[in-house]
Design a protein around this motif. Structure first.
Motif, PDB file in Angstrom:
ATOM      1  N   ASP A  13      -2.817 -65.593  -9.274  1.00 47.18           N
ATOM      2  CA  ASP A  13      -4.238 -66.570  -8.361  1.00 47.18           C
ATOM      3  C   ASP A  13      -5.579 -66.189  -9.779  1.00 47.18           C
ATOM      4  OD1 ASP A  13      -5.724 -68.222  -8.274  1.00 47.18           O
ATOM      5  OD2 ASP A  13      -6.350 -67.438  -5.872  1.00 47.18           O
TER       6      ASP A  13
ATOM      7  N   ALA B 287      -3.910 -75.809 -10.387  1.00 50.32           N
ATOM      8  CA  ALA B 287      -4.256 -75.472  -9.013  1.00 50.32           C
ATOM      9  C   ALA B 287      -2.372 -74.733  -9.194  1.00 50.32           C
ATOM     10  CB  ALA B 287      -3.812 -77.319  -8.488  1.00 50.32           C
TER      11      ALA B 287
ATOM     12  N   SER C 277       1.022 -74.706  -6.093  1.00 48.53           N
ATOM     13  CA  SER C 277       1.291 -75.022  -4.849  1.00 48.53           C
ATOM     14  C   SER C 277       3.166 -74.253  -5.013  1.00 48.53           C
ATOM     15  CB  SER C 277       1.555 -75.889  -5.460  1.00 48.53           C
ATOM     16  OG  SER C 277       2.507 -76.436  -6.246  1.00 48.53           O
TER      17      SER C 277
END
Length: 144
Positions: free
Chosen positions: A62, A84, A86
């Protein structure tokens, strides 16, 4: 520098399936490596391009930015902080209304190094050029 060399050596040693462009139901370009699945799409109803790189092993970290460095005759580096994660961190996603620089990088270079500040994937671009052109033709037809 060591990370870059390690990524290049890993890509050269890994086997991969061919790049493949499909035109229905939306324009899609896919490629499979030993460590990741790459998928680009263009959805004319939005209109939006997406890039998803799904790892088969460790999740993506992250980190605050994502970049792709294209290595070859038309070297280029693209970065963003608009990515992003997922699928529990396995898939890194990027979306934008324009992807011409990404498509140029894929079509006209030999290698892509996609990653965050602490980890990445080396992607061999052998055989990508004709499939990228098919993807471009599909998106042009959708835009018209």
């Amino acid at each position: 520098m060591r990370t870059l060399i390690a990524l290049l050596l890993a890509a050269l040693a890994s086997s991969a399936t061919a790049w493949e462009a499909t035109t229905t139901p939306i324009c899609t370009l896919t490629h499979e490596t030993d460590t990741a699945h790459i998928r680009l799409t263009y959805d004319p109803t939005k209109p939006l391009y997406t890039l998803a790189i799904t790892r088969k092993g460790a999740a993506w970290p992250d980190d605050p930015w994502f970049a792709i460095r294209f290595v070859g005759p038309r070297e280029l580096t693209i970065s963003t902080d608009k990515h992003a994660l997922s699928d529990n961190g396995q898939t890194l996603n990027v979306a934008d209304s324009g992807f011409s620089n990404v498509l140029d990088g894929l079509q006209f270079n030999a290698m892509a190094l996609a990653g965050t500040q602490s980890d990445g994937e080396a992607i061999d671009l052998e055989g990508a050029a004709p499939e990228v052109q098919t993807f471009r033709d599909c998106t042009s037809a959708q835009i018209s």
